[in-house]
Design a protein around this motif. Structure first.
Motif, PDB file in Angstrom:
ATOM      1  N   LEU A 183       0.818  -1.201   0.000  1.00  0.00           N
ATOM      2  CA  LEU A 183       0.000   0.000   0.000  1.00  0.00           C
ATOM      3  C   LEU A 183       0.858   1.260   0.000  1.00  0.00           C
ATOM      4  CD1 LEU A 183      -2.882  -0.922   2.474  1.00  0.00           C
ATOM      5  CD2 LEU A 183      -3.079  -0.485   0.025  1.00  0.00           C
ATOM      6  N   ARG A 184       1.935   1.212   0.744  1.00  0.00           N
ATOM      7  CA  ARG A 184       2.836   2.374   0.773  1.00  0.00           C
ATOM      8  C   ARG A 184       3.415   2.631  -0.622  1.00  0.00           C
ATOM      9  NH1 ARG A 184       6.080   4.454   5.457  1.00  0.00           N
ATOM     10  NH2 ARG A 184       7.377   6.114   4.574  1.00  0.00           N
ATOM     11  N   GLY A 185       3.820   1.565  -1.287  1.00  0.00           N
ATOM     12  CA  GLY A 185       4.372   1.714  -2.633  1.00  0.00           C
ATOM     13  C   GLY A 185       3.351   2.292  -3.594  1.00  0.00           C
ATOM     14  N   TRP A 186       2.112   1.794  -3.515  1.00  0.00           N
ATOM     15  CA  TRP A 186       1.049   2.320  -4.387  1.00  0.00           C
ATOM     16  C   TRP A 186       0.814   3.807  -4.108  1.00  0.00           C
ATOM     17  CZ3 TRP A 186      -3.940   3.852  -2.520  1.00  0.00           C
ATOM     18  CH2 TRP A 186      -4.820   4.258  -3.519  1.00  0.00           C
ATOM     19  N   ALA A 187       0.744   4.166  -2.835  1.00  0.00           N
ATOM     20  CA  ALA A 187       0.489   5.561  -2.478  1.00  0.00           C
ATOM     21  C   ALA A 187       1.629   6.469  -2.928  1.00  0.00           C
ATOM     22  CB  ALA A 187       0.286   5.681  -0.969  1.00  0.00           C
ATOM     23  N   GLU A 188       2.855   6.023  -2.767  1.00  0.00           N
ATOM     24  CA  GLU A 188       4.000   6.865  -3.144  1.00  0.00           C
ATOM     25  C   GLU A 188       4.075   7.081  -4.645  1.00  0.00           C
ATOM     26  OE1 GLU A 188       7.343   4.994  -1.121  1.00  0.00           O
ATOM     27  OE2 GLU A 188       7.287   6.640   0.346  1.00  0.00           O
ATOM     28  N   ARG A 189       3.541   6.158  -5.429  1.00  0.00           N
ATOM     29  CA  ARG A 189       3.490   6.382  -6.874  1.00  0.00           C
ATOM     30  C   ARG A 189       2.526   7.511  -7.219  1.00  0.00           C
ATOM     31  NH1 ARG A 189       4.171   0.721  -6.783  1.00  0.00           N
ATOM     32  NH2 ARG A 189       1.935   0.282  -6.877  1.00  0.00           N
ATOM     33  N   GLU A 190       1.594   7.779  -6.322  1.00  0.00           N
ATOM     34  CA  GLU A 190       0.616   8.837  -6.552  1.00  0.00           C
ATOM     35  C   GLU A 190       1.006  10.162  -5.899  1.00  0.00           C
ATOM     36  OE1 GLU A 190      -1.853   8.408  -8.536  1.00  0.00           O
ATOM     37  OE2 GLU A 190      -1.688   6.235  -8.776  1.00  0.00           O
ATOM     38  N   THR A 191       1.677  10.103  -4.752  1.00  0.00           N
ATOM     39  CA  THR A 191       1.933  11.320  -3.970  1.00  0.00           C
ATOM     40  C   THR A 191       3.394  11.749  -3.945  1.00  0.00           C
ATOM     41  OG1 THR A 191       2.332  10.135  -1.896  1.00  0.00           O
ATOM     42  CG2 THR A 191       0.043  10.673  -2.424  1.00  0.00           C
ATOM     43  N   GLY A 192       4.285  10.845  -4.303  1.00  0.00           N
ATOM     44  CA  GLY A 192       5.696  11.081  -4.065  1.00  0.00           C
ATOM     45  C   GLY A 192       6.104  10.453  -2.744  1.00  0.00           C
ATOM     46  N   SER A 193       7.354  10.595  -2.381  1.00  0.00           N
ATOM     47  CA  SER A 193       7.901   9.939  -1.194  1.00  0.00           C
ATOM     48  C   SER A 193       7.172  10.359   0.080  1.00  0.00           C
ATOM     49  CB  SER A 193       9.384  10.275  -1.061  1.00  0.00           C
ATOM     50  OG  SER A 193       9.940   9.641   0.070  1.00  0.00           O
ATOM     51  N   ILE A 194       6.837   9.360   0.907  1.00  0.00           N
ATOM     52  CA  ILE A 194       6.131   9.593   2.166  1.00  0.00           C
ATOM     53  C   ILE A 194       7.139   9.604   3.311  1.00  0.00           C
ATOM     54  CG2 ILE A 194       4.449   8.641   3.789  1.00  0.00           C
ATOM     55  CD1 ILE A 194       3.087   7.350   1.314  1.00  0.00           C
ATOM     56  N   ALA A 195       7.140  10.680   4.089  1.00  0.00           N
ATOM     57  CA  ALA A 195       8.057  10.782   5.217  1.00  0.00           C
ATOM     58  C   ALA A 195       7.525  10.061   6.449  1.00  0.00           C
ATOM     59  CB  ALA A 195       8.323  12.249   5.546  1.00  0.00           C
ATOM     60  N   GLU A 196       6.185  10.050   6.606  1.00  0.00           N
ATOM     61  CA  GLU A 196       5.590   9.456   7.805  1.00  0.00           C
ATOM     62  C   GLU A 196       4.204   8.924   7.483  1.00  0.00           C
ATOM     63  OE1 GLU A 196       4.741  10.654  12.507  1.00  0.00           O
ATOM     64  OE2 GLU A 196       5.327  12.188  11.047  1.00  0.00           O
ATOM     65  N   ALA A 197       3.882   7.769   8.044  1.00  0.00           N
ATOM     66  CA  ALA A 197       2.541   7.181   7.921  1.00  0.00           C
ATOM     67  C   ALA A 197       2.002   6.955   9.327  1.00  0.00           C
ATOM     68  CB  ALA A 197       2.596   5.873   7.144  1.00  0.00           C
ATOM     69  N   ARG A 198       0.962   7.689   9.683  1.00  0.00           N
ATOM     70  CA  ARG A 198       0.386   7.620  11.030  1.00  0.00           C
ATOM     71  C   ARG A 198      -0.949   6.874  10.984  1.00  0.00           C
ATOM     72  NH1 ARG A 198       0.757  14.155  11.397  1.00  0.00           N
ATOM     73  NH2 ARG A 198       3.031  14.381  11.574  1.00  0.00           N
ATOM     74  N   ASP A 199      -1.109   5.912  11.869  1.00  0.00           N
ATOM     75  CA  ASP A 199      -2.374   5.210  11.959  1.00  0.00           C
ATOM     76  C   ASP A 199      -3.474   6.182  12.386  1.00  0.00           C
ATOM     77  OD1 ASP A 199      -4.357   3.282  12.143  1.00  0.00           O
ATOM     78  OD2 ASP A 199      -3.779   2.693  14.168  1.00  0.00           O
ATOM     79  N   ALA A 200      -4.548   6.250  11.604  1.00  0.00           N
ATOM     80  CA  ALA A 200      -5.677   7.138  11.913  1.00  0.00           C
ATOM     81  C   ALA A 200      -6.986   6.360  11.930  1.00  0.00           C
ATOM     82  CB  ALA A 200      -5.740   8.270  10.890  1.00  0.00           C
ATOM     83  N   SER A 201      -6.896   5.056  12.213  1.00  0.00           N
ATOM     84  CA  SER A 201      -8.080   4.200  12.204  1.00  0.00           C
ATOM     85  C   SER A 201      -9.000   4.523  13.370  1.00  0.00           C
ATOM     86  CB  SER A 201      -7.667   2.730  12.299  1.00  0.00           C
ATOM     87  OG  SER A 201      -6.714   2.392  11.316  1.00  0.00           O
ATOM     88  N   HIS A 202     -10.282   4.242  13.167  1.00  0.00           N
ATOM     89  CA  HIS A 202     -11.222   4.285  14.282  1.00  0.00           C
ATOM     90  C   HIS A 202     -10.994   3.046  15.155  1.00  0.00           C
ATOM     91  CE1 HIS A 202     -13.390   7.743  12.907  1.00  0.00           C
ATOM     92  NE2 HIS A 202     -13.680   7.189  11.748  1.00  0.00           N
ATOM     93  N   PRO A 203     -11.396   3.092  16.414  1.00  0.00           N
ATOM     94  CA  PRO A 203     -11.146   1.965  17.316  1.00  0.00           C
ATOM     95  C   PRO A 203     -12.106   0.800  17.082  1.00  0.00           C
ATOM     96  CG  PRO A 203     -12.303   3.700  18.480  1.00  0.00           C
ATOM     97  CD  PRO A 203     -11.974   4.257  17.121  1.00  0.00           C
ATOM     98  N   ARG A 204     -12.065   0.255  15.879  1.00  0.00           N
ATOM     99  CA  ARG A 204     -12.815  -0.961  15.582  1.00  0.00           C
ATOM    100  C   ARG A 204     -11.966  -1.820  14.651  1.00  0.00           C
ATOM    101  NH1 ARG A 204     -15.738   2.940  12.325  1.00  0.00           N
ATOM    102  NH2 ARG A 204     -15.506   2.442  10.107  1.00  0.00           N
ATOM    103  N   GLN A 205     -12.222  -3.113  14.634  1.00  0.00           N
ATOM    104  CA  GLN A 205     -11.334  -4.060  13.974  1.00  0.00           C
ATOM    105  C   GLN A 205     -11.208  -3.830  12.475  1.00  0.00           C
ATOM    106  OE1 GLN A 205     -12.345  -8.123  14.730  1.00  0.00           O
ATOM    107  NE2 GLN A 205     -10.434  -8.933  13.925  1.00  0.00           N
ATOM    108  N   ASN A 206     -12.297  -3.440  11.807  1.00  0.00           N
ATOM    109  CA  ASN A 206     -12.255  -3.350  10.345  1.00  0.00           C
ATOM    110  C   ASN A 206     -11.920  -1.955   9.840  1.00  0.00           C
ATOM    111  OD1 ASN A 206     -14.597  -1.987  10.906  1.00  0.00           O
ATOM    112  ND2 ASN A 206     -15.888  -3.129   9.472  1.00  0.00           N
ATOM    113  N   SER A 207     -11.492  -1.049  10.712  1.00  0.00           N
ATOM    114  CA  SER A 207     -11.091   0.293  10.292  1.00  0.00           C
ATOM    115  C   SER A 207      -9.596   0.317  10.002  1.00  0.00           C
ATOM    116  CB  SER A 207     -11.431   1.311  11.390  1.00  0.00           C
ATOM    117  OG  SER A 207     -11.022   2.611  11.004  1.00  0.00           O
TER     118      SER A 207
END
Length: 293
Positions: free
Chosen positions: A11-35
């Motif tokens: 997923l990181r590789g796919w995203a970087e092809r769209e946005t350029g190099s990612i310096a940081e990836a922070r988890d922003a999920s809701h507190p449930r299993q499928n988020s």
């Protein structure tokens, strides 16, 4: 938010092809299993969000909404879709300014204005999209679909409900089957303070439950939650929306709130979410005592 979900390399590789190099990836999920949501930050500080949809259906709904309906809200009032991947069920969007209105220490005036603008944006959203063909048929059949699901919800609730409550909910479902034509449109599907961002300007996020339906369905969660405690926010939202609900819509709102309450009660208790369970229980009590408004 959870600290346990690491962004997979694919997923990181796919995203970087769209946005350029990612310096940081922070988890922003809701507190449930499928988020599964991450905030991505480039070295220049530009932010994006990467979301993996829990199902193919929610992926399709959110992708459609961000492409065809959410732009009607205006720049900065909803995420902009940068890319989507059916392979990963992933969506990459721009970050929208603000924080959830329900989490901010707002003054009464600020809260009122946030909900007024939220209603204004819902009016724009409801008028967006091409309500023809199978989309119209789906919208016209939405209340029958909701009523048809009542037996499953009651079975899942089991002995959490009294017989009087079960009878009430069955009656509300039956009434939905006899409703005449209602205003239809493209709804957000999960309009609540958690998804209403405020930065001095309102914005809506999280469109995975969006669809064509009677527009009154977009007010069920609000009516069962924040409007019960702060009716002035109902005034604010519908003031921004530009009209009051019709008597028929208000009746449908009560019926849908009953069905949603059973689902919330079951889901909340099964997944250890006392807030959701309490909201369902409270809505049932309000309906049983005739004070739902």
């Amino acid at each position: 938010m959870s600290d346990t979900k690491t962004l997979p390399a694919a997923l990181r590789g796919w995203a970087e092809r769209e946005t350029g190099s990612i310096a940081e990836a922070r988890d922003a999920s809701h507190p449930r299993q499928n988020s599964r949501v991450w905030e991505l930050v480039r070295a220049d500080g530009c932010r994006f969000y990467l979301k993996v949809s829990p199902t193919a259906r929610t992926y399709e709904r959110e992708t459609f909404a961000l492409r065809h309906a959410a732009p009607a809200l205006g720049a900065g009032r909803a995420p902009h879709l940068r890319a989507s991947s059916a392979e990963h069920l992933a969506l990459l969007t721009t970050a929208v300014p603000g924080r959830p209105a329900g989490e901010l220490p707002l003054t009464a005036a600020e809260e009122y204005e946030a909900h007024r603008q939220g209603g204004l944006l819902l009016a724009r959203l409801h008028a967006a999209g091409d309500l023809t063909g199978h989309w119209r048929a789906e919208a016209e059949g939405a209340l029958d679909t909701a009523a048809h699901g009542v037996h499953r919800h009651l079975d899942e609730a089991g002995d959490r409900l009294t017989e009087a409550e079960r009878s009430l909910v069955r009656g509300l479902a039956d009434q939905l089957r006899r409703v005449g034509p209602l205003p239809l449109g493209f709804i957000h599907g999960d309009a609540r303070p958690r998804n209403l961002l405020w930065s001095g300007h309102a914005a809506w996020i999280d469109f995975e439950r969006s669809r064509f339906a009677p527009v009154v369905q977009d007010f069920v969660t609000l009516a069962s939650g924040v409007w019960a405690d702060r009716p002035r926010l109902r005034t604010a939202c519908l003031g921004g929306y530009g009209r009051e609900l019709t008597p028929q819509e208000h009746h449908v709102l009560k019926c849908l709130a009953g069905l949603a309450a059973v689902s919330a009660l079951t889901r909340g208790e099964d997944h250890g979410d006392p807030y959701v369970a309490a909201r369902g229980r409270r809505t049932l009590h309000r309906l049983m005592t005739g004070v739902f408004a």
